[in-house]
Design a protein around this motif. Structure first.
Motif, PDB file in Angstrom:
ATOM      1  N   GLY A  32       1.005  -1.373  -0.163  1.00 51.39           N
ATOM      2  CA  GLY A  32      -0.113  -0.370   0.519  1.00 51.39           C
ATOM      3  C   GLY A  32       0.829   1.110  -0.221  1.00 51.39           C
ATOM      4  N   LEU A  33       2.505   1.888  -0.933  1.00 51.56           N
ATOM      5  CA  LEU A  33       2.815   2.347  -0.754  1.00 51.56           C
ATOM      6  C   LEU A  33       3.080   2.987  -1.858  1.00 51.56           C
ATOM      7  N   LYS A  34       3.208   4.053  -2.328  1.00 47.97           N
ATOM      8  CA  LYS A  34       3.145   5.303  -3.366  1.00 47.97           C
ATOM      9  C   LYS A  34       5.056   5.840  -3.246  1.00 47.97           C
ATOM     10  N   VAL A  35       5.243   5.523  -4.127  1.00 45.75           N
ATOM     11  CA  VAL A  35       6.934   5.408  -4.767  1.00 45.75           C
ATOM     12  C   VAL A  35       6.765   7.136  -5.023  1.00 45.75           C
ATOM     13  N   LYS A  36       7.660   8.052  -4.498  1.00 40.48           N
ATOM     14  CA  LYS A  36       8.241   8.948  -4.398  1.00 40.48           C
ATOM     15  C   LYS A  36       9.345   9.353  -6.072  1.00 40.48           C
ATOM     16  N   GLN A  37      10.482   8.114  -4.900  1.00 47.97           N
ATOM     17  CA  GLN A  37      11.708   8.548  -6.213  1.00 47.97           C
ATOM     18  C   GLN A  37      12.307   7.077  -5.555  1.00 47.97           C
ATOM     19  N   PHE A  38      13.345   6.504  -6.399  1.00 48.77           N
ATOM     20  CA  PHE A  38      14.321   5.858  -6.331  1.00 48.77           C
ATOM     21  C   PHE A  38      15.714   6.708  -5.624  1.00 48.77           C
ATOM     22  N   PHE A  39      16.736   5.687  -5.825  1.00 50.08           N
ATOM     23  CA  PHE A  39      18.053   6.232  -5.281  1.00 50.08           C
ATOM     24  C   PHE A  39      18.172   4.848  -5.700  1.00 50.08           C
ATOM     25  N   THR A  40      19.741   4.805  -6.474  1.00 52.53           N
ATOM     26  CA  THR A  40      20.624   3.399  -6.874  1.00 52.53           C
ATOM     27  C   THR A  40      21.284   3.658  -5.246  1.00 52.53           C
ATOM     28  N   LEU A  41      21.734   2.167  -4.959  1.00 48.52           N
ATOM     29  CA  LEU A  41      22.332   2.941  -2.995  1.00 48.52           C
ATOM     30  C   LEU A  41      23.546   1.123  -3.664  1.00 48.52           C
ATOM     31  N   GLY A  42      24.459   2.250  -3.951  1.00 47.47           N
ATOM     32  CA  GLY A  42      25.712   1.229  -4.230  1.00 47.47           C
ATOM     33  C   GLY A  42      25.645   0.730  -5.724  1.00 47.47           C
ATOM     34  N   GLY A  43      26.321  -0.578  -5.530  1.00 44.85           N
ATOM     35  CA  GLY A  43      26.415  -0.900  -6.820  1.00 44.85           C
ATOM     36  C   GLY A  43      25.305  -2.862  -5.751  1.00 44.85           C
ATOM     37  N   PRO A  44      25.571  -3.345  -7.845  1.00 48.11           N
ATOM     38  CA  PRO A  44      24.843  -4.541  -7.524  1.00 48.11           C
ATOM     39  C   PRO A  44      26.024  -5.858  -6.681  1.00 48.11           C
ATOM     40  N   TYR A  45      25.019  -6.627  -6.150  1.00 47.84           N
ATOM     41  CA  TYR A  45      25.658  -7.404  -5.774  1.00 47.84           C
ATOM     42  C   TYR A  45      25.370  -9.394  -5.506  1.00 47.84           C
ATOM     43  N   TYR A  46      26.738 -10.217  -5.830  1.00 49.09           N
ATOM     44  CA  TYR A  46      26.648 -10.813  -5.407  1.00 49.09           C
ATOM     45  C   TYR A  46      26.421 -11.857  -4.220  1.00 49.09           C
ATOM     46  N   PRO A  47      25.510 -12.880  -4.007  1.00 47.63           N
ATOM     47  CA  PRO A  47      25.402 -13.115  -2.455  1.00 47.63           C
ATOM     48  C   PRO A  47      25.732 -13.889  -1.733  1.00 47.63           C
ATOM     49  N   SER A  48      25.806 -14.876  -3.076  1.00 46.94           N
ATOM     50  CA  SER A  48      27.068 -16.452  -3.019  1.00 46.94           C
ATOM     51  C   SER A  48      26.808 -17.100  -3.957  1.00 46.94           C
ATOM     52  N   ALA A  49      28.373 -16.234  -4.139  1.00 49.62           N
ATOM     53  CA  ALA A  49      28.615 -16.466  -6.088  1.00 49.62           C
ATOM     54  C   ALA A  49      29.059 -17.846  -6.400  1.00 49.62           C
ATOM     55  N   GLY A  50      29.703 -18.886  -5.026  1.00 52.53           N
ATOM     56  CA  GLY A  50      29.845 -20.127  -4.795  1.00 52.53           C
ATOM     57  C   GLY A  50      29.052 -20.803  -5.493  1.00 52.53           C
ATOM     58  N   VAL A  51      27.724 -20.549  -4.790  1.00 54.88           N
ATOM     59  CA  VAL A  51      26.841 -21.521  -4.878  1.00 54.88           C
ATOM     60  C   VAL A  51      25.148 -21.384  -6.497  1.00 54.88           C
ATOM     61  N   THR A  52      24.756 -20.007  -6.393  1.00 52.91           N
ATOM     62  CA  THR A  52      24.242 -19.488  -7.522  1.00 52.91           C
ATOM     63  C   THR A  52      24.810 -18.107  -8.063  1.00 52.91           C
ATOM     64  N   PRO A  53      23.984 -18.092  -9.645  1.00 52.07           N
ATOM     65  CA  PRO A  53      24.519 -16.744 -10.340  1.00 52.07           C
ATOM     66  C   PRO A  53      23.072 -15.442  -9.479  1.00 52.07           C
ATOM     67  N   GLU A  54      22.611 -15.067  -8.751  1.00 57.08           N
ATOM     68  CA  GLU A  54      22.064 -14.617  -8.322  1.00 57.08           C
ATOM     69  C   GLU A  54      22.890 -12.956  -8.969  1.00 57.08           C
ATOM     70  N   ILE A  55      21.615 -12.141  -9.133  1.00 53.32           N
ATOM     71  CA  ILE A  55      22.726 -10.636  -8.948  1.00 53.32           C
ATOM     72  C   ILE A  55      21.708  -9.957  -8.352  1.00 53.32           C
ATOM     73  N   VAL A  56      21.797  -9.024  -7.128  1.00 49.60           N
ATOM     74  CA  VAL A  56      20.824  -8.116  -6.410  1.00 49.60           C
ATOM     75  C   VAL A  56      20.651  -6.776  -6.776  1.00 49.60           C
ATOM     76  N   TYR A  57      20.096  -6.254  -7.416  1.00 53.19           N
ATOM     77  CA  TYR A  57      19.899  -4.557  -7.118  1.00 53.19           C
ATOM     78  C   TYR A  57      19.544  -3.699  -6.167  1.00 53.19           C
ATOM     79  N   PRO A  58      20.574  -3.152  -5.201  1.00 51.01           N
ATOM     80  CA  PRO A  58      20.350  -2.110  -4.183  1.00 51.01           C
ATOM     81  C   PRO A  58      19.021  -1.314  -4.721  1.00 51.01           C
TER      82      PRO A  58
END
Length: 707
Positions: free
Chosen positions: A626-652
């Motif tokens: 139930g939230l309205k977005v006012k503005q987005f900010f890139t919060l630093g660079g994307p990251y890989y939480p567990s590169a030895g197991v999964t190729p998941e990429i997280v965009y903060p």
């Protein structure tokens, strides 16, 4: 004949204006490279300009020799007069030629300089290739080549929409671009189209010339000099192909979008569209590529091969929610995971030993990220140790002795840090941080590339997309907090919140400990447990090594996750919205399933770029919370939480929101960000640890407070 002499700025005021503009972004330039620099050796800062970057590096790394090189004798003279350090010197030289003996340098840094080499040599892009070829010759094996410059877009036609106030400058640019050419050869052609209903002028032109214009449209004071230069010369694929052909292992290939430039010079100032009218992301303001020189007997990249039967290293387990009946897939790997951070203090800095250029073949499954970056196949990460049948401290001590050649007598203290779940939604993995104080050492005498890096600089690197491993960031932040050290200034996007006069969103309290799951034999078919052969090849494409690895990824959704720090500012207080959720991975470790997390979602495969990501996030925040977005900010660079197991990429992302529905389907826990930051090591969600730490530093940098 070279026309380098036309770079001369003339008057003192012109020089000072030029140097001031360079110095303003120097922190970011240095931070971008932090994860890839050694704490010792010899670095050449090519085309050093003012010398400020050279001086910053020399000051930060007292055991490193830094030599600034510039073809302009006036620049070199000014730098020599301005900066005097024992490990810093300057010399005049053409960076396209060999300025140093072959194999003599440990690091070479090119910051916004190679486009001068092409522009002042008749716009020949091969001059940049020649310069980089010569620079690689001057590197030692294991040395690092860093290029930060502009990026040519892929060939094609685009539509550029401009307001009336910019049109005359655009037409002037179309006549004067590449002004070092003869009158009849300079400039470019375009087609003017019907204006938009809102009165924007529309032009059809090549993608390169559109990007060249929007990158320099605000540099009016030195316009005559700027139009001499062609900013872009290689596409990203051309950069990457050249680096590989030169025997370089690519550690980073990242288009950069400076948040200040995007907000103040791009947004609302123009629009770029594909030739069929689809909105395009704003172009990168810069580009970073980092390569490590390796011998021909070593690999430079991985190629993902055919699927095979899993090795049974990873195991599937399944859990059913007692009340909702929903089945959650979970993948576990054997043994407990320890993130070990050997560290020491020297000259007022905290240095950590990190694994540099460590191979992570599974990341070759990622391909291009949503921001256009190439997922690295080799990363900088903490020293990871798997605990088997020995006690924890004994396991760590033996690993440091055997793998890093750090003897027990060199260990000064030993501290257990906190636990965290890197990716609690699908991995049964809880990581234990271990901080080991050691006697000062710049590198380990082992085949593993373990080097000393400033902990603060690693945190800064993460803020500007220079450190893709989230666990090293989490552990560095906790270590500095444990030692009572300031984490360093924030240099990512500024979080300028608008605030709201509305009442805060409806908040709930964290629930009591609960057990939401029961193990079941039936899976949900959400995750795919795969196994592939990964082939490591050298610069000529010859096979170096073949490895089979198990991995996990979603079956239907993409590899991309968006993690959000939801911010609401009211009456001088900034709140962060957190979620009380249940995870079978947590129940496996501590007996209860609830965990406070930052809201995050796996993205569908229809999300193809960052514009799509923001659109998806806006929709799901409204529907679920139930939230309205006012503005987005890139919060630093994307990251890989567990590169030895999964190729998941997280965009903060930091997302400023305000309530749109007084009774949202899934209300959140709203807590002042100061309270979260104060007890951050007590939160065990890896995404929350990364995002809340970044948000707190960014907000306090805005109001000039120290942490």
């Amino acid at each position: 004949m070279s026309t380098y002499h036309q770079q001369a700025r003339g008057t003192d005021s012109a020089y000072e204006r030029y140097l001031k503009s360079m110095d303003a972004s120097m922190q970011q330039k240095v931070a971008l490279t932090a994860a890839h620099l050694l704490a010792e050796g010899w670095l050449a800062d090519m085309g050093m300009g003012s010398g400020t970057g050279s001086e910053a590096l020399a000051s930060l790394y007292p055991n490193m020799r830094v030599t600034g090189v510039d073809i302009n004798p006036e620049m070199v003279k000014r730098a020599k007069n301005r900066y005097q350090l024992g490990n810093l010197d300057f010399r005049t030289g053409d960076i396209a030629d060999e300025c140093f003996q072959p194999g003599s340098l440990d690091m070479i840094f090119n910051s916004s300089v190679l486009h001068h080499v092409t522009s002042f040599n008749n716009y020949e892009v091969e001059e940049a290739a020649r310069a980089l070829t010569n620079q690689v010759r001057q590197l030692k094996e294991g040395g690092t080549l860093i290029v930060r410059d502009f990026l040519r877009p892929d060939p094609g036609t685009v539509i550029l929409e401009l307001p009336e106030s910019t049109v005359e400058l655009f037409r002037r640019f179309s006549r004067e671009f590449r002004s070092l050419l003869s009158q009849e050869r300079r400039g470019f052609e375009y087609e003017e189209l019907e204006p938009t209903p809102g009165g924007l002028h529309r032009f059809r032109l090549s993608s390169q010339t559109a990007v060249e214009f929007v990158l320099r449209k605000d540099y009016i004071a030195d316009w005559e000099t700027e139009v001499q230069e062609e900013y872009t010369y290689f596409t990203q694929e051309q950069f990457e192909a050249l680096f590989h052909s030169l025997g370089l292992r690519i550690l980073a290939s990242t288009p950069l979008r400076n948040p200040w430039i995007v907000r103040n010079r791009f947004q609302g100032k123009f629009r770029l569209l594909s030739k069929d009218g689809r909105p395009l992301m704003v172009p990168p303001t810069n580009y970073l590529i980092v390569g490590e020189k390796v011998s021909h007997k070593m690999g430079v990249r991985f190629l993902a091969g055919e699927e095979r039967e899993p090795l049974s290293y990873l195991h599937f387990v399944h859990y059913r929610h007692r009340e909702r009946g929903v089945v959650r897939d979970l993948v576990r790997r054997p043994n407990a995971t320890l993130d070990v951070l050997p560290y020491y203090r020297q000259n007022g800095e905290v240095y950590v030993l990190a694994r540099r250029s460590f191979p992570r073949p599974i990341l070759s499954l990622c391909g291009r990220r949503l921001d256009g970056s190439l997922s690295p196949h080799y990363v900088t990460e903490p020293v990871i140790v798997l605990q088997k049948d020995r006690p924890l401290a004994q396991t760590v001590e033996e690993a440091l002795r055997d793998d890093l050649q750090i003897r027990p007598e060199n260990i000064l203290s030993f501290t257990l840090g906190s636990h965290c779940y890197p990716s609690p939604g699908g991995l049964q993995e809880r990581v234990q941080a271990v901080f080991v104080e050691i006697e000062p050492v710049l590198h380990s005498g082992t085949t593993q590339r373990v080097r000393a890096v400033s902990a603060r600089q690693l945190l800064r690197a993460a803020q500007v997309d220079g450190l893709p491993d989230s666990r090293l960031e989490i552990q560095c932040a906790e270590l500095l907090g444990y030692l009572g050290e300031h984490p360093g200034s924030w240099i990512g996007e500024s979080l300028t919140l608008e605030g709201s006069s509305k009442k805060p969103p409806r908040s709930v309290s964290p629930g009591e400990p609960r057990r939401a799951f029961l193990e079941t034999d039936e899976g949900s078919n959400f995750l795919h447990l795969g196994s592939r052969v990964f082939r490591e090849v050298n610069a000529s494409g010859s096979l170096i090594k073949e490895t089979q690895l198990d991995y996990v990824m979603p079956r239907e959704l993409s590899l991309n996750t968006v993690a959000t720090a939801l911010l609401y500012q009211h009456d001088g207080t900034t709140y962060i919205g957190l979620q009380d959720d249940d995870f079978p991975s947590v129940q496996c470790f501590v007996g209860h399933s609830n965990l406070v997390v930052t809201p995050a979602w796996r993205l569908p495969r229809t999300v193809n770029d960052l514009l799509d990501l923001e659109s998806f996030t806006t929709g799901v925040l409204g529907k679920q919370h139930g939230l309205k977005v006012k503005q987005f900010f890139t919060l630093g660079g994307p990251y890989y939480p567990s590169a030895g197991v999964t190729p998941e990429i997280v965009y903060p992302y930091a997302v400023e929101v305000e309530p749109a529905n007084p009774t949202p389907p899934e209300p959140l826990i709203w807590i002042p960000i100061e309270e979260v930051a104060e007890g951050l090591s007590g939160y065990q969600d890896g995404h929350l640890r990364v995002l809340a730490s970044r948000v707190f530093r960014a907000l306090h940098e805005m109001i000039g407070e120290t942490i």
